[in-house]
Design an enzyme around this catalytic site. Structure first.
Site, PDB file in Angstrom:
ATOM      1  N   LEU A 121       0.872  -1.176   0.000  1.00 28.47           N
ATOM      2  CA  LEU A 121       0.000   0.000   0.000  1.00 28.47           C
ATOM      3  C   LEU A 121       0.907   1.224   0.000  1.00 28.47           C
ATOM      4  O   LEU A 121       1.891   1.264   0.731  1.00 28.47           O
ATOM      5  CB  LEU A 121      -0.871   0.026   1.256  1.00 28.47           C
ATOM      6  CG  LEU A 121      -2.098  -0.884   1.280  1.00 28.47           C
ATOM      7  CD1 LEU A 121      -2.672  -0.936   2.690  1.00 28.47           C
ATOM      8  CD2 LEU A 121      -3.153  -0.376   0.308  1.00 28.47           C
ATOM      9  N   ASP A 122       0.574   2.236  -0.797  1.00 20.60           N
ATOM     10  CA  ASP A 122       1.447   3.410  -0.822  1.00 20.60           C
ATOM     11  C   ASP A 122       1.225   4.275   0.412  1.00 20.60           C
ATOM     12  O   ASP A 122       0.366   3.998   1.245  1.00 20.60           O
ATOM     13  CB  ASP A 122       1.305   4.201  -2.132  1.00 20.60           C
ATOM     14  CG  ASP A 122      -0.032   4.881  -2.282  1.00 20.60           C
ATOM     15  OD1 ASP A 122      -0.782   4.950  -1.291  1.00 20.60           O
ATOM     16  OD2 ASP A 122      -0.338   5.351  -3.396  1.00 20.60           O
ATOM     17  N   SER A 123       2.018   5.296   0.528  1.00 17.39           N
ATOM     18  CA  SER A 123       2.014   6.095   1.753  1.00 17.39           C
ATOM     19  C   SER A 123       0.678   6.794   1.999  1.00 17.39           C
ATOM     20  O   SER A 123       0.317   7.044   3.157  1.00 17.39           O
ATOM     21  CB  SER A 123       3.141   7.132   1.705  1.00 17.39           C
ATOM     22  OG  SER A 123       3.004   7.965   0.559  1.00 17.39           O
ATOM     23  N   GLY A 343       1.241   1.855  -5.041  1.00 17.60           N
ATOM     24  CA  GLY A 343       0.257   2.536  -4.279  1.00 17.60           C
ATOM     25  C   GLY A 343      -0.855   1.745  -3.692  1.00 17.60           C
ATOM     26  O   GLY A 343      -0.763   1.305  -2.590  1.00 17.60           O
TER      27      GLY A 343
END
Length: 351
Positions: A121-123, A343
């Site tokens: 999962l992206d930030s 992401g």
């Protein structure tokens, strides 16, 4: 479905508890099999209770128990850190709890702690992050190819270079005439087996480098060709212009950012992802299985591994492995991250 690409980063450090080491026999047991490790940990704690020196041996016992952990569990990733940063934070908390590593401890055989995640999962996203520990790292590829579920909030009228709210606005278009019925009527076009163009800001690679890295450096990057992906279900949960909320269940290699952008184009406008939450990955759900950070302890993870083992298919059941002999005297901390896309589904290494 896109095939998963595995990348491994190995971190090595010497190991020593804060207090006196347990006998050599217990150390040897820890390096062999999970059952022997658990027995060694129990024996150390029992000995502490008899001698009244529990504080002295608690760290070695925890180190033994940590090295015996094996399987797959889930943690709750908040917005902010990347998946890699979160994995490092988890590793550091576990090593600190077990009193590892320290600058010395050179009398034990090599012991390896492997920990990794199976679907980045992206930030800017939050939600379920599946983690493998010990031999469980070998099961992570199946987590990438399996189904995932997301709640995504899109914003109409704005396009960005990253296709989400973290990027620079590249285009603005009117959206005031778009209705809920308009959105619902086009969702069928994005359901089933479809073709999708990945975002330029992604973990997909060109000449060995991520496209996102090349983009941030200012290099000219061509879009990757459209590729087959699967959307199992797609529904509109809420529409309050310019925001719309989607419930999406998809297969591996799928980009929520591309979906939201494509929906905006189909509506003769544009759109980007404002918020993204992964609510489910494989059999792991955010509400039932994802451990919050205050429960990232050796005992809590051991309990979660036991509970989650029943969720996995029989073909993924861990097989007992033969103990490995080695004369090296270090603890190797390895994490494995698996790529698909940046992401929403796998960043540092992907969706």
């Amino acid at each position: 479905m896109a095939a998963a690409e595995a990348a491994a980063v190995v971190l090595s450090s010497s190991l020593k508890p804060d207090s006196a080491p347990v006998p050599e026999s217990a150390g040897t047991a820890a390096a062999t099999a999970p059952t022997s490790s658990a027995m060694a940990a129990a024996a150390a704690l029992a000995a502490a209770a008899r001698t009244g020196s529990e504080a002295t041996v608690s760290k070695p016992a925890l180190a033994t128990k940590l090295l015996s952990l094996s399987g797959v569990f889930a943690v709750h990733k908040p917005k902010g850190p990347t998946s890699a940063e979160l994995l490092n934070r988890l590793k550091e908390k576990l090593l600190a709890e077990a009193g590892m590593p320290s600058p010395e401890w050179t009398k034990r055989k090599k012991q390896t702690l492997k920990i990794g995640h199976g679907g980045t999962l992206d930030s800017a996203a939050r939600g379920v992050l599946v983690v493998g520990i010990g031999r469980g790292t070998k099961m992570l590829t199946s987590m990438l190819s399996g189904s995932k579920r997301y709640i995504a909030i899109g914003e109409l009228g704005k396009a960005t270079d990253t296709l989400d709210s973290t990027g620079k606005v590249t285009e603005e278009k009117p959206y005031d005439k778009i209705t809920q019925e308009d959105i619902e009527s086009i969702l069928q076009k994005f359901t089933g087996n479809i073709m999708q163009v990945p975002p330029l800001y992604s973990a997909l690679k060109k000449d060995g480098q991520r496209l996102s890295t090349l983009m941030k450096r200012g290099d000219v990057v061509e879009a990757k060709p459209a590729r087959p992906v699967t959307v199992y279900s797609l529904s509109l949960q809420k529409f309050q212009p310019p925001f719309f909320t989607l419930d999406v269940e998809c297969g591996g290699g799928f980009y929520i950012r591309s979906l939201v952008s494509d929906i905006g184009k189909e509506l003769s406008s544009c759109a980007n992802v404002l918020e993204l939450t992964r609510t489910k990955q494989g059999p792991f759900t955010l509400e039932e299985h994802a451990l919050p950070e205050d429960r990232w302890t050796i005992d809590d993870i051991a309990q979660s591994l036991e509970q989650c083992s029943s969720l996995l298919p029989a073909e993924l059941a861990l097989k007992k492995s033969k103990p490995e002999e080695s004369n090296e005297q270090v603890l190797s901390c390895e994490y494995i991250t698996l790529n698909e896309t940046k992401g929403e589904d796998d960043v540092i290494k992907t969706l």
